[in-house]
Design a protein around this motif. Structure first.
Motif, PDB file in Angstrom:
ATOM      1  N   LEU A 116       0.864  -1.181   0.000  1.00 26.41           N
ATOM      2  CA  LEU A 116       0.000   0.000   0.000  1.00 26.41           C
ATOM      3  C   LEU A 116       0.901   1.231   0.000  1.00 26.41           C
ATOM      4  N   VAL A 117       0.825   2.024  -1.077  1.00 20.22           N
ATOM      5  CA  VAL A 117       1.675   3.204  -1.219  1.00 20.22           C
ATOM      6  C   VAL A 117       0.962   4.392  -0.572  1.00 20.22           C
ATOM      7  N   VAL A 118       1.616   4.999   0.436  1.00 23.42           N
ATOM      8  CA  VAL A 118       0.994   6.044   1.249  1.00 23.42           C
ATOM      9  C   VAL A 118       1.838   7.307   1.175  1.00 23.42           C
ATOM     10  N   THR A 119       1.207   8.421   0.865  1.00 22.42           N
ATOM     11  CA  THR A 119       1.916   9.699   0.912  1.00 22.42           C
ATOM     12  C   THR A 119       1.992  10.180   2.362  1.00 22.42           C
ATOM     13  N   ALA A 120       3.151  10.674   2.731  1.00 25.31           N
ATOM     14  CA  ALA A 120       3.418  11.001   4.141  1.00 25.31           C
ATOM     15  C   ALA A 120       2.897  12.380   4.499  1.00 25.31           C
ATOM     16  N   ASP A 121       1.580  12.519   4.453  1.00 24.66           N
ATOM     17  CA  ASP A 121       0.911  13.729   4.926  1.00 24.66           C
ATOM     18  C   ASP A 121      -0.406  13.303   5.554  1.00 24.66           C
ATOM     19  N   VAL A 122      -1.052  14.225   6.246  1.00 29.20           N
ATOM     20  CA  VAL A 122      -2.233  13.859   7.023  1.00 29.20           C
ATOM     21  C   VAL A 122      -3.347  13.316   6.131  1.00 29.20           C
ATOM     22  N   ARG A 123      -3.661  14.008   5.057  1.00 30.12           N
ATOM     23  CA  ARG A 123      -4.727  13.533   4.174  1.00 30.12           C
ATOM     24  C   ARG A 123      -4.358  12.206   3.525  1.00 30.12           C
ATOM     25  N   GLY A 124      -3.072  12.034   3.200  1.00 30.81           N
ATOM     26  CA  GLY A 124      -2.644  10.779   2.598  1.00 30.81           C
ATOM     27  C   GLY A 124      -2.831   9.605   3.538  1.00 30.81           C
ATOM     28  N   VAL A 125      -2.520   9.811   4.824  1.00 28.31           N
ATOM     29  CA  VAL A 125      -2.682   8.731   5.800  1.00 28.31           C
ATOM     30  C   VAL A 125      -4.161   8.436   6.045  1.00 28.31           C
ATOM     31  N   LEU A 126      -4.990   9.471   6.140  1.00 28.10           N
ATOM     32  CA  LEU A 126      -6.424   9.253   6.357  1.00 28.10           C
ATOM     33  C   LEU A 126      -7.053   8.529   5.168  1.00 28.10           C
ATOM     34  N   ALA A 127      -6.665   8.925   3.964  1.00 26.90           N
ATOM     35  CA  ALA A 127      -7.191   8.241   2.777  1.00 26.90           C
ATOM     36  C   ALA A 127      -6.715   6.796   2.734  1.00 26.90           C
ATOM     37  N   ALA A 128      -5.440   6.570   3.069  1.00 31.44           N
ATOM     38  CA  ALA A 128      -4.891   5.214   3.055  1.00 31.44           C
ATOM     39  C   ALA A 128      -5.587   4.321   4.072  1.00 31.44           C
ATOM     40  N   ALA A 129      -5.983   4.889   5.202  1.00 33.40           N
ATOM     41  CA  ALA A 129      -6.685   4.098   6.211  1.00 33.40           C
ATOM     42  C   ALA A 129      -8.002   3.562   5.669  1.00 33.40           C
ATOM     43  N   GLN A 130      -8.674   4.359   4.844  1.00 34.80           N
ATOM     44  CA  GLN A 130      -9.929   3.906   4.249  1.00 34.80           C
ATOM     45  C   GLN A 130      -9.678   2.818   3.207  1.00 34.80           C
ATOM     46  N   VAL A 131      -8.637   2.997   2.398  1.00 32.07           N
ATOM     47  CA  VAL A 131      -8.287   1.965   1.413  1.00 32.07           C
ATOM     48  C   VAL A 131      -7.889   0.676   2.121  1.00 32.07           C
ATOM     49  N   LEU A 132      -7.117   0.829   3.195  1.00 34.55           N
ATOM     50  CA  LEU A 132      -6.629  -0.330   3.940  1.00 34.55           C
ATOM     51  C   LEU A 132      -7.774  -1.173   4.489  1.00 34.55           C
ATOM     52  N   SER A 133      -8.834  -0.522   4.956  1.00 34.49           N
ATOM     53  CA  SER A 133      -9.958  -1.280   5.509  1.00 34.49           C
ATOM     54  C   SER A 133     -10.577  -2.187   4.459  1.00 34.49           C
ATOM     55  N   GLY A 134     -10.568  -1.755   3.189  1.00 36.23           N
ATOM     56  CA  GLY A 134     -11.069  -2.610   2.118  1.00 36.23           C
ATOM     57  C   GLY A 134     -10.120  -3.734   1.772  1.00 36.23           C
ATOM     58  N   LEU A 135      -8.807  -3.459   1.789  1.00 32.87           N
ATOM     59  CA  LEU A 135      -7.819  -4.481   1.450  1.00 32.87           C
ATOM     60  C   LEU A 135      -7.788  -5.604   2.478  1.00 32.87           C
ATOM     61  N   ARG A 136      -7.845  -5.241   3.748  1.00 30.48           N
ATOM     62  CA  ARG A 136      -7.649  -6.233   4.813  1.00 30.48           C
ATOM     63  C   ARG A 136      -8.761  -7.270   4.863  1.00 30.48           C
ATOM     64  N   ARG A 137      -9.903  -6.970   4.280  1.00 30.59           N
ATOM     65  CA  ARG A 137     -10.987  -7.950   4.271  1.00 30.59           C
ATOM     66  C   ARG A 137     -10.713  -9.100   3.308  1.00 30.59           C
ATOM     67  N   HIS A 138      -9.767  -8.908   2.406  1.00 32.74           N
ATOM     68  CA  HIS A 138      -9.604  -9.882   1.323  1.00 32.74           C
ATOM     69  C   HIS A 138      -8.206 -10.473   1.211  1.00 32.74           C
ATOM     70  N   THR A 139      -7.262 -10.033   2.024  1.00 29.04           N
ATOM     71  CA  THR A 139      -5.899 -10.524   1.869  1.00 29.04           C
ATOM     72  C   THR A 139      -5.236 -10.649   3.236  1.00 29.04           C
ATOM     73  N   GLY A 140      -4.076 -11.287   3.253  1.00 25.85           N
ATOM     74  CA  GLY A 140      -3.371 -11.510   4.498  1.00 25.85           C
ATOM     75  C   GLY A 140      -2.420 -10.376   4.819  1.00 25.85           C
ATOM     76  N   GLU A 141      -1.217 -10.433   4.264  1.00 27.30           N
ATOM     77  CA  GLU A 141      -0.183  -9.462   4.607  1.00 27.30           C
ATOM     78  C   GLU A 141      -0.305  -8.198   3.766  1.00 27.30           C
ATOM     79  N   VAL A 142      -0.403  -7.047   4.439  1.00 28.06           N
ATOM     80  CA  VAL A 142      -0.340  -5.739   3.799  1.00 28.06           C
ATOM     81  C   VAL A 142       0.831  -4.991   4.410  1.00 28.06           C
TER      82      VAL A 142
END
Length: 348
Positions: A256-282
């Protein structure tokens, strides 16, 4: 290489078997009477016996062997399993309902699994994070190390990885040619159909209106990729569709490629919640910014895969149609080398 043996005098059944074998990329030896099958019985990697020939074959007393299948068109014939035992078959397949299983049986003997390729998925924490660039860079770096690599574009709205690599004019199949595929796909046929360059095989989208990739098509392509390639890299959309879910379920790891700023981390957290339902290691790849890497990974609660500092002139190179610069002096090159070493060790 010895070919599968079919024993039948039923022309309709033989037509079906020839069609199924062709779908698996297999050529057959055909015997219309048991006597003609004798020279091939022990040599053939697979024997398929038509129910019309079962009793005649059993009367010749063929020696026991593995991989014998009885095939029939007769639905719920009570005599079928007696014939199965008589010829020493391990199973009965009824056509047409068992055609896909029979394709797999033929494919297993003509194209045995020679590899068990790693599947690496790459997703962006937000738009413009650089996931597509990282996916293509990993695939290119691996191919330059003589790792047999398949790069799959699974983001219908990403603009096309062939464009990113300056290969949009290269001939070969695109997703539009494969979306109807179900069941097993020959990896040799897949590799021959897709565009290849710099030792890399690419499956991308065509220009214009894009169809969604069915889950079955993605499953067939990735399974073929794992049989024939050492590495399969999949560039994912940020919102997993049914095809992305198929890829995630087969991933060795997902980056998961994350930009190191506040909005980037918040957006990545939402993407991550979708990924973790379907895969093991992120694992998180941090694009350098105003936040420290450990702040990003701690906020997301995910392991760290590495960082990607901004690379001068990267955008200009890609817009010219050049490959991403992957020398050891570049941040992309160093990350790719390190990540591939974690997958393959010193001997890719």
């Amino acid at each position: 290489m010895d070919r599968p043996l079919v024993i039948t005098e039923d022309h309709d059944l033989l037509d079906d078997l020839l069609r199924v074998a062709a779908a698996a990329g297999a050529e057959l030896d055909v015997a219309h009477v048991p006597a003609h099958a004798r020279p091939y019985w022990n040599r053939a990697p697979l024997v398929v016996v038509g129910s019309d020939m079962a009793d005649a074959l059993a009367a010749t007393g063929p020696p026991p062997r593995h991989r014998v299948i009885l095939v029939t068109h007769a639905s719920e014939d009570p005599d079928t399993w007696r014939k199965c035992v008589a010829v020493g078959a391990q199973t009965v397949l009824e056509l047409p309902s068992a055609e896909r299983q029979l394709v797999d049986e033929f494919a297993d003997v003509v194209e045995p699994q020679t590899r068990a390729g790693h599947v690496v998925c790459v997703a962006g924490g937000r738009g413009g994070a650089g996931a597509s660039v990282l996916a293509t860079s990993l695939a290119l770096a691996a191919s330059r190390q003589r790792v047999r690599t398949l790069l799959i574009d699974a983001d219908p709205l990403g603009g096309g990885l062939d464009v990113l690599l300056g290969q949009e004019e290269t001939g070969g199949a695109r997703w539009s040619d494969l979306v109807a595929r179900e069941g097993r796909v020959s990896f040799t046929a897949l590799q021959a159909a897709l565009p290849s360059f710099a030792g890399l095989t690419l499956l991308s989208f065509h220009r214009g209106e894009v169809e969604a990739i069915p889950a079955e098509a993605m499953r067939s392509v990735i399974e073929a990729g794992q049989r024939g390639f050492d590495l399969v890299v999949v560039d994912l959309p940020r919102h997993p569709d049914q095809a992305a879910v198929e890829a995630l379920g087969r991933a060795t790891t997902t980056l998961l490629v994350v930009t190191a700023d506040v909005r980037g981390v918040l957006a990545a957290a939402q993407v991550l919640s979708g990924l973790r339902r379907h895969t093991g290691e992120v694992r998180v790849v941090v694009r350098s910014g105003v936040l420290d890497d450990d702040v990003v990974t701690t906020s997301l609660g995910m392991p760290y895969a590495g960082s990607l500092p901004d690379q001068p002139r990267l955008s200009a190179a890609l817009n010219r149609g050049d490959f991403p610069p992957l020398s050891r002096r570049s941040s992309l090159g160093r990350f790719c080398a390190s990540f591939l070493h974690s997958l393959f060790g010193d001997s890719p």
